[in-house]
Design an enzyme around this catalytic site. Structure first.
Site, PDB file in Angstrom:
ATOM      1  N   SER A  90       0.864  -1.182   0.000  1.00 16.71           N
ATOM      2  CA  SER A  90       0.000   0.000   0.000  1.00 16.71           C
ATOM      3  C   SER A  90       0.900   1.232   0.000  1.00 16.71           C
ATOM      4  O   SER A  90       1.690   1.426   0.925  1.00 16.71           O
ATOM      5  CB  SER A  90      -0.881  -0.039   1.256  1.00 16.71           C
ATOM      6  OG  SER A  90      -1.573   1.174   1.415  1.00 16.71           O
ATOM      7  N   LYS A 126      -1.182  -1.064  -4.450  1.00 12.91           N
ATOM      8  CA  LYS A 126      -2.341  -0.235  -4.084  1.00 12.91           C
ATOM      9  C   LYS A 126      -1.831   1.177  -3.874  1.00 12.91           C
ATOM     10  O   LYS A 126      -0.822   1.381  -3.206  1.00 12.91           O
ATOM     11  CB  LYS A 126      -2.971  -0.799  -2.809  1.00 12.91           C
ATOM     12  CG  LYS A 126      -3.770   0.194  -1.969  1.00 12.91           C
ATOM     13  CD  LYS A 126      -4.529  -0.534  -0.858  1.00 12.91           C
ATOM     14  CE  LYS A 126      -4.733   0.328   0.376  1.00 12.91           C
ATOM     15  NZ  LYS A 126      -5.380  -0.405   1.471  1.00 12.91           N
ATOM     16  N   LYS A 158      -2.941   5.194  -2.668  1.00 14.57           N
ATOM     17  CA  LYS A 158      -3.932   6.027  -2.001  1.00 14.57           C
ATOM     18  C   LYS A 158      -4.317   7.152  -2.957  1.00 14.57           C
ATOM     19  O   LYS A 158      -3.447   7.688  -3.662  1.00 14.57           O
ATOM     20  CB  LYS A 158      -3.331   6.613  -0.720  1.00 14.57           C
ATOM     21  CG  LYS A 158      -2.985   5.554   0.322  1.00 14.57           C
ATOM     22  CD  LYS A 158      -4.237   5.005   0.980  1.00 14.57           C
ATOM     23  CE  LYS A 158      -3.897   4.078   2.128  1.00 14.57           C
ATOM     24  NZ  LYS A 158      -5.103   3.605   2.837  1.00 14.57           N
ATOM     25  N   ASP A 176      -7.223   3.203  -3.044  1.00 16.86           N
ATOM     26  CA  ASP A 176      -7.907   3.333  -1.752  1.00 16.86           C
ATOM     27  C   ASP A 176      -8.162   4.815  -1.477  1.00 16.86           C
ATOM     28  O   ASP A 176      -7.224   5.613  -1.414  1.00 16.86           O
ATOM     29  CB  ASP A 176      -7.034   2.730  -0.640  1.00 16.86           C
ATOM     30  CG  ASP A 176      -7.751   2.653   0.708  1.00 16.86           C
ATOM     31  OD1 ASP A 176      -8.914   3.104   0.796  1.00 16.86           O
ATOM     32  OD2 ASP A 176      -7.145   2.135   1.667  1.00 16.86           O
ATOM     33  N   GLU A 225     -11.247   0.914  -3.239  1.00 12.46           N
ATOM     34  CA  GLU A 225     -11.484   0.696  -1.808  1.00 12.46           C
ATOM     35  C   GLU A 225     -12.100   1.937  -1.145  1.00 12.46           C
ATOM     36  O   GLU A 225     -11.581   3.045  -1.280  1.00 12.46           O
ATOM     37  CB  GLU A 225     -10.138   0.347  -1.153  1.00 12.46           C
ATOM     38  CG  GLU A 225     -10.213  -0.134   0.271  1.00 12.46           C
ATOM     39  CD  GLU A 225      -8.825  -0.539   0.799  1.00 12.46           C
ATOM     40  OE1 GLU A 225      -7.904  -0.775  -0.013  1.00 12.46           O
ATOM     41  OE2 GLU A 225      -8.669  -0.589   2.023  1.00 12.46           O
ATOM     42  N   ASP A 247     -13.798  -1.234   3.265  1.00 13.43           N
ATOM     43  CA  ASP A 247     -12.851  -1.369   4.381  1.00 13.43           C
ATOM     44  C   ASP A 247     -13.535  -0.781   5.626  1.00 13.43           C
ATOM     45  O   ASP A 247     -14.214  -1.504   6.366  1.00 13.43           O
ATOM     46  CB  ASP A 247     -11.544  -0.632   4.009  1.00 13.43           C
ATOM     47  CG  ASP A 247     -10.527  -0.532   5.135  1.00 13.43           C
ATOM     48  OD1 ASP A 247     -10.817  -0.968   6.246  1.00 13.43           O
ATOM     49  OD2 ASP A 247      -9.416   0.010   4.907  1.00 13.43           O
ATOM     50  N   LYS A 273      -9.812  -6.702   8.291  1.00  8.43           N
ATOM     51  CA  LYS A 273      -8.762  -6.349   9.249  1.00  8.43           C
ATOM     52  C   LYS A 273      -9.291  -6.796  10.598  1.00  8.43           C
ATOM     53  O   LYS A 273     -10.361  -6.327  11.018  1.00  8.43           O
ATOM     54  CB  LYS A 273      -8.552  -4.825   9.302  1.00  8.43           C
ATOM     55  CG  LYS A 273      -7.995  -4.199   8.042  1.00  8.43           C
ATOM     56  CD  LYS A 273      -7.888  -2.689   8.182  1.00  8.43           C
ATOM     57  CE  LYS A 273      -7.375  -2.054   6.894  1.00  8.43           C
ATOM     58  NZ  LYS A 273      -7.418  -0.579   6.947  1.00  8.43           N
ATOM     59  N   GLY A 309      -4.237  -3.907   6.191  1.00  7.83           N
ATOM     60  CA  GLY A 309      -3.161  -3.688   7.164  1.00  7.83           C
ATOM     61  C   GLY A 309      -3.354  -2.368   7.874  1.00  7.83           C
ATOM     62  O   GLY A 309      -4.065  -1.477   7.393  1.00  7.83           O
TER      63      GLY A 309
HETATM   64  O1  OSB Z   1      -7.114   2.147   4.618  1.00  2.38           O
HETATM   65  O2  OSB Z   1      -6.090   0.331   4.367  1.00  2.38           O
HETATM   66  C1  OSB Z   1      -6.162   1.430   4.903  1.00  2.38           C
HETATM   67  C2  OSB Z   1      -3.034   2.079   7.008  1.00  2.38           C
HETATM   68  C3  OSB Z   1      -3.586   2.687   8.114  1.00  2.38           C
HETATM   69  C4  OSB Z   1      -4.951   2.906   8.142  1.00  2.38           C
HETATM   70  C5  OSB Z   1      -5.756   2.512   7.069  1.00  2.38           C
HETATM   71  C6  OSB Z   1      -5.203   1.900   5.954  1.00  2.38           C
HETATM   72  C7  OSB Z   1      -3.805   1.700   5.926  1.00  2.38           C
HETATM   73  C8  OSB Z   1      -3.098   1.122   4.780  1.00  2.38           C
HETATM   74  C9  OSB Z   1      -1.734   0.509   5.031  1.00  2.38           C
HETATM   75  O3  OSB Z   1      -3.497   1.189   3.639  1.00  2.38           O
HETATM   76  C10 OSB Z   1      -1.741  -0.959   4.908  1.00  2.38           C
HETATM   77  C11 OSB Z   1      -0.491  -1.604   5.454  1.00  2.38           C
HETATM   78  O4  OSB Z   1      -0.428  -1.877   6.672  1.00  2.38           O
HETATM   79  O5  OSB Z   1       0.408  -1.888   4.670  1.00  2.38           O
HETATM   80 MG    MG Z   2      -8.335   1.020   3.300  1.00  6.32          MG
END
Ligand code: OSB
Ligand code: MG
Length: 369
Positions: free
Chosen positions: A135, A161, A163, A188, A213, A238, A262, A290
């Site tokens: 991510s 992925k 953001k 995401d 996402e 999510d 999660k 994650g």
């Molecule tokens: O939206 O998936 C998410 C990290 C913190 C809070 C929300 C998200 C995330 C990530 C990181 O996208 C995922 C990772 O731990 O690699």
């Molecule tokens: Mg997410």
């Protein structure tokens, strides 16, 4: 299993590089590590509530309070034979899923170790390797983004992925697709859009994204069903999925075609397994999200992701992608083929480096009988 002592460590770990999302910029991660001692065995868990209430309403402070004032007093000094029995003592506590999940994870580790089997086995895992993705936060330029993606692909990551946020969406997606026509790519939004942005999402349909996402409200299911009807690209929820009930509602309303699991967000491995099984029965694929966990939480994520319906690569990356030094040994590494090994040793299957843990700890309490 008599639970004699529970210790909470408020940790603050410096990220290898800042993580930028539509929710803000993180340079450190604050989580709570939970250590549960029972009959000479030690179980470890991680509570993934952050320092701020931007992803969920829970924070380090609220989970510290809920654990120490409500959850721990209900279990300390008691004798339990199953994890179900232990967690049933806090059924009347509403919400606070991350606080519950952190403690539950430590019980699972403890119980698995007491039976001398791995967490993966006790949870019903079937794989000894899992497919992993990465991510990537919002970058300051498209060139930087392309460079980052390239180096993660070289390391072996099977899925990328990125953001996105308003003003920083179609352009980076288009640029990545041009550069990497065939990679598994997903985005995401962390709830940064509204239904007024349907056009932007429709424009994404031409880029062959694996999924989009959480585009809309963080606790919305209804409006996502309206958006999904307009799109070819699958929506994946999510933030909105906090329980099996939410999952059922989202699937029945056709708000999404894929679910991100999660354990912290849904209140623990027990609820996560129920969601996993339900999705399997409805032919809805799931993948493991994650929360930038340390190696302790990561170990649990890997064990859960070894269950059969985790068919898409997870946000489960190598320790060094997040932190200079992890607090477990060995640290997690990615294999050249884009997989990660599922630990086979009892419980979480890695050792906690106590010296490192103490070094990253900013506050600690120990409750015993
Ligand atoms: O939206 O998936 C998410 C990290 C913190 C809070 C929300 C998200 C995330 C990530 C990181 O996208 C995922 C990772 O731990 O690699
Ligand atoms: Mg997410």
């Amino acid at each position: 299993m008599l639970l004699n002592r529970i210790t909470l460590y408020h940790i603050k770990m410096e990220l290898d590089s800042p993580f930028v999302t539509s929710m803000g910029t993180e340079t450190n991660i604050e989580h709570i590590i939970i250590k549960v001692d029972g009959e000479g065995i030690t179980g470890w868990g991680e509570c993934v509530a952050a320092a701020n209430p931007f992803y969920t309403y829970e924070t380090v402070q609220t989970s510290w309070h809920i654990m120490s004032d409500f959850l721990i007093p209900g279990i300390l000094g008691k004798n339990f034979t199953t994890v179900d029995e232990a967690i049933s003592s806090w059924r009347k506590v509403r919400g606070h899923n991350m606080a519950k999940a952190g403690l539950e994870a430590a019980f699972w580790d403890l119980f698995a170790k007491s039976k001398d089997i791995s967490l993966s086995k006790i949870l019903g895992g079937i794989r000894d390797k899992i497919d992993v993705g990465v991510s990537i936060g919002i970058q300051s330029s498209i060139d930087e983004l392309i460079e980052k993606v390239e180096s993660f692909l070289e390391e072996g990551y099977k899925r990328i992925k990125i953001k996105i946020q308003p003003g920083n969406d179609i352009q980076p997606i288009k640029a990545l697709r041009k550069e990497f026509p065939n990679i598994l790519l997903q985005v995401d939004a962390n709830s940064a859009y509204t239904l007024n942005d349907v056009k932007i999402f429709k424009a994404m349909d031409e880029f062959n994204l694996l999924l989009i996402e959480q585009p809309l409200g963080y606790d919305d299911i209804y409006e996502h069903s309206k958006l999904q009807r307009e799109l070819k690209t699958p929506i994946c929820l999510d933030e909105s999925i906090r329980s099996l009930d939410d999952t059922r509602a989202a699937i029945e309303l056709e708000s999404c075609k894929i679910i991100n699991i999660k354990p912290g967000r849904v209140g623990g491995f027990t609820e996560a397994k129920l969601i996993h099984d339900y999705c399997a029965s409805k032919n809805i694929p799931v993948w493991h999200g994650g929360m930038l966990e340390s190696g302790i939480g990561r170990a649990g994520n890997i064990a859960l992701a070894s269950l059969p319906n985790f068919t898409l690569p997870g946000d489960i990356s190598a320790s060094k992608r997040y932190y200079k030094n992890d607090i477990v040994e060995p640290e997690f590494i990615i294999n050249k083929d884009g997989t990660m090994n599922v630990p086979s040793e009892p419980g979480i299957g890695v050792e906690v480096n106590l010296e490192m843990l103490e070094q990253e700890t900013v506050r600690k309490i120990s409750c015993s009988v």
